[in-house]
Design an enzyme around this catalytic site. Sequence first.
Site, mmCIF file in Angstrom:
data_model
loop_
_atom_site.group_PDB
_atom_site.id
_atom_site.type_symbol
_atom_site.label_atom_id
_atom_site.label_comp_id
_atom_site.label_asym_id
_atom_site.label_seq_id
_atom_site.Cartn_x
_atom_site.Cartn_y
_atom_site.Cartn_z
ATOM 1 N N THR A 144 0.829 -1.220 0.000
ATOM 2 C CA THR A 144 0.000 0.000 0.000
ATOM 3 C C THR A 144 0.856 1.261 0.000
ATOM 4 O OG1 THR A 144 -1.645 -1.197 1.281
ATOM 5 C CG2 THR A 144 -1.847 1.202 1.218
ATOM 6 N N ALA A 224 8.852 3.433 7.031
ATOM 7 C CA ALA A 224 8.398 2.084 7.382
ATOM 8 C C ALA A 224 8.465 1.883 8.895
ATOM 9 C CB ALA A 224 9.230 1.053 6.632
ATOM 10 N N ARG A 225 9.575 1.336 9.388
ATOM 11 C CA ARG A 225 9.800 1.185 10.824
ATOM 12 C C ARG A 225 11.274 1.409 11.088
ATOM 13 N NH1 ARG A 225 5.278 1.838 11.557
ATOM 14 N NH2 ARG A 225 3.715 0.567 12.633
ATOM 15 N N GLU A 254 11.467 5.646 19.775
ATOM 16 C CA GLU A 254 10.541 6.777 19.593
ATOM 17 C C GLU A 254 9.929 7.148 20.938
ATOM 18 O OE1 GLU A 254 7.709 5.893 16.492
ATOM 19 O OE2 GLU A 254 9.277 5.337 15.091
ATOM 20 N N HIS A 273 6.824 10.294 13.504
ATOM 21 C CA HIS A 273 5.948 9.161 13.135
ATOM 22 C C HIS A 273 4.561 9.684 12.760
ATOM 23 C CE1 HIS A 273 5.300 4.567 13.702
ATOM 24 N NE2 HIS A 273 4.548 5.047 12.731
ATOM 25 N N ALA A 276 1.454 9.270 8.155
ATOM 26 C CA ALA A 276 0.131 8.787 7.737
ATOM 27 C C ALA A 276 -1.008 9.555 8.386
ATOM 28 C CB ALA A 276 0.006 7.300 8.080
HETATM 29 P P1 NAD Z 1 1.204 -3.691 3.002
HETATM 30 O O1 NAD Z 1 0.934 -4.975 3.668
HETATM 31 O O2 NAD Z 1 0.160 -3.102 2.112
HETATM 32 O O3 NAD Z 1 2.541 -3.769 2.159
HETATM 33 C C1 NAD Z 1 3.719 -4.356 2.617
HETATM 34 C C2 NAD Z 1 4.461 -4.906 1.400
HETATM 35 O O4 NAD Z 1 5.767 -5.293 1.791
HETATM 36 C C3 NAD Z 1 3.770 -6.117 0.798
HETATM 37 O O5 NAD Z 1 3.687 -5.934 -0.590
HETATM 38 C C4 NAD Z 1 4.709 -7.260 1.156
HETATM 39 O O6 NAD Z 1 4.703 -8.273 0.193
HETATM 40 C C5 NAD Z 1 6.037 -6.537 1.168
HETATM 41 N N1 NAD Z 1 7.084 -7.244 1.907
HETATM 42 C C6 NAD Z 1 7.004 -7.886 3.091
HETATM 43 N N2 NAD Z 1 8.187 -8.417 3.425
HETATM 44 C C7 NAD Z 1 9.048 -8.099 2.427
HETATM 45 C C8 NAD Z 1 10.407 -8.366 2.189
HETATM 46 N N3 NAD Z 1 11.132 -9.086 3.045
HETATM 47 N N4 NAD Z 1 10.955 -7.883 1.066
HETATM 48 C C9 NAD Z 1 10.236 -7.172 0.182
HETATM 49 N N5 NAD Z 1 8.939 -6.888 0.341
HETATM 50 C C10 NAD Z 1 8.359 -7.349 1.456
HETATM 51 O O7 NAD Z 1 1.544 -2.681 4.191
HETATM 52 P P2 NAD Z 1 1.634 -1.080 4.067
HETATM 53 O O8 NAD Z 1 0.332 -0.486 4.455
HETATM 54 O O9 NAD Z 1 2.247 -0.709 2.776
HETATM 55 O O10 NAD Z 1 2.635 -0.772 5.261
HETATM 56 C C11 NAD Z 1 3.974 -1.237 5.209
HETATM 57 C C12 NAD Z 1 4.680 -0.920 6.522
HETATM 58 O O11 NAD Z 1 4.898 0.474 6.621
HETATM 59 C C13 NAD Z 1 3.853 -1.278 7.756
HETATM 60 O O12 NAD Z 1 4.108 -2.622 8.150
HETATM 61 C C14 NAD Z 1 4.310 -0.290 8.776
HETATM 62 O O13 NAD Z 1 5.390 -0.811 9.504
HETATM 63 C C15 NAD Z 1 4.783 0.897 7.959
HETATM 64 N N6 NAD Z 1 3.848 2.034 8.026
HETATM 65 C C16 NAD Z 1 4.306 3.219 8.545
HETATM 66 C C17 NAD Z 1 3.460 4.301 8.613
HETATM 67 C C18 NAD Z 1 3.934 5.620 9.167
HETATM 68 O O14 NAD Z 1 3.154 6.333 9.780
HETATM 69 N N7 NAD Z 1 5.185 5.995 9.000
HETATM 70 C C19 NAD Z 1 2.125 4.204 8.151
HETATM 71 C C20 NAD Z 1 1.700 2.988 7.610
HETATM 72 C C21 NAD Z 1 2.575 1.909 7.551
#
Ligand code: NAD
Length: 307
Positions: A144, A224-225, A254, A273, A276
């Site tokens: 996403t 991401a994290r 954090e 953080h 989003a």
């Molecule tokens: P999502 O599930 O839609 O997408 C995650 C993608 O990463 C998937 O396509 C998955 O196949 C891929 N993936 C997983 N492991 C992998 C690897 N080892 N190598 C390559 N690709 C891999 O999730 P999302 O909504 O896109 O969110 C992703 C991450 O971002 C969340 O888990 C969260 O930690 C972080 N996030 C941060 C914020 C923020 O406020 N900064 C907001 C939302 C999400």
Amino acid sequence: FDLERLGVHDSVASVFPPAELTDFLADLSVPVDVIGDDEIPDCDAVITIEHRDAFLECDWIHSIQAGVDRFPFDEFEEHDVILTNSTGIHDRTVGETVAGYLLSFSRRLHGYAANQQDRRWVRPEWDEAFTLPGTTACVVGTGTLGRGVAETLGSLGVQVTGVRRSEESVPGFDEIHPNEDLHTAIADAEFVIVTVPLTDETHHLFDADAFETMREDAYFVNVARGSVVNQPALIDALESGAIRGAALDVFEEEPLPEESPLWEMDEVIVTPHSAALTRDYFRDVGELVETNVGRLEADEAFTNRVV
Ligand code: NAD
């Protein structure tokens, strides 16, 4: 399971007023209330941002975040607790935040904002400012967040490459590399943007080697994290000039401790953080929860189920 009472845990207040969500969900067939820790045992299901051990006695926990690395999956499984997350709602918010970071670096806005604090009228060197069309970004993770980032940057003329587990193409990406080619993919990019979940596989994915591979004029973006990055290695890379700068929304600790050198680096943007955040956040979460309550009533499988 039978849903008789749905709680909105007061920890969600770090993102939106809990009552906004209970109001939004008022039309559900079950009572929905804002709850504190004491009332967890009275609920079959809880919407939350933080984990509590008392959740193990519930049937269903919904995380208002996409990242669920803070929840103990094994214990949820042992206690037959369903865990769902909020993946799928952060494409535009995070995409626009990342576009903001890139525009800030290219148009030098972060420097002017810093100078304004001191009433300093300082223009950049003649060759510091640039425009985005034709620049290249490598987005690691094509879920996403990755897709939202690719779409927003694509509309600004940035060439976007993706890194994912397979080589299959993804809408919005000009090119895709498989994980094995991560270093080839990041070597030529002016911006490297991380959007993968934190797992055993992605822990410290960005280390000294990765920063050494990147261009010296490249910017690194982490939405991401924190622990997807070896933070001391990132700080070294910024200090030694192995990369030019970074925009960081997430950190190993954090809030980012006051003594972190990241706060004071000219080419580093620190955000709390907040990539989003949006005033519509409760609505986006509410729609996901509504969908799953409907599925529960229809005896269908949950969407966004993690455990
Ligand atoms: P999502 O599930 O839609 O997408 C995650 C993608 O990463 C998937 O396509 C998955 O196949 C891929 N993936 C997983 N492991 C992998 C690897 N080892 N190598 C390559 N690709 C891999 O999730 P999302 O909504 O896109 O969110 C992703 C991450 O971002 C969340 O888990 C969260 O930690 C972080 N996030 C941060 C914020 C923020 O406020 N900064 C907001 C939302 C999400």
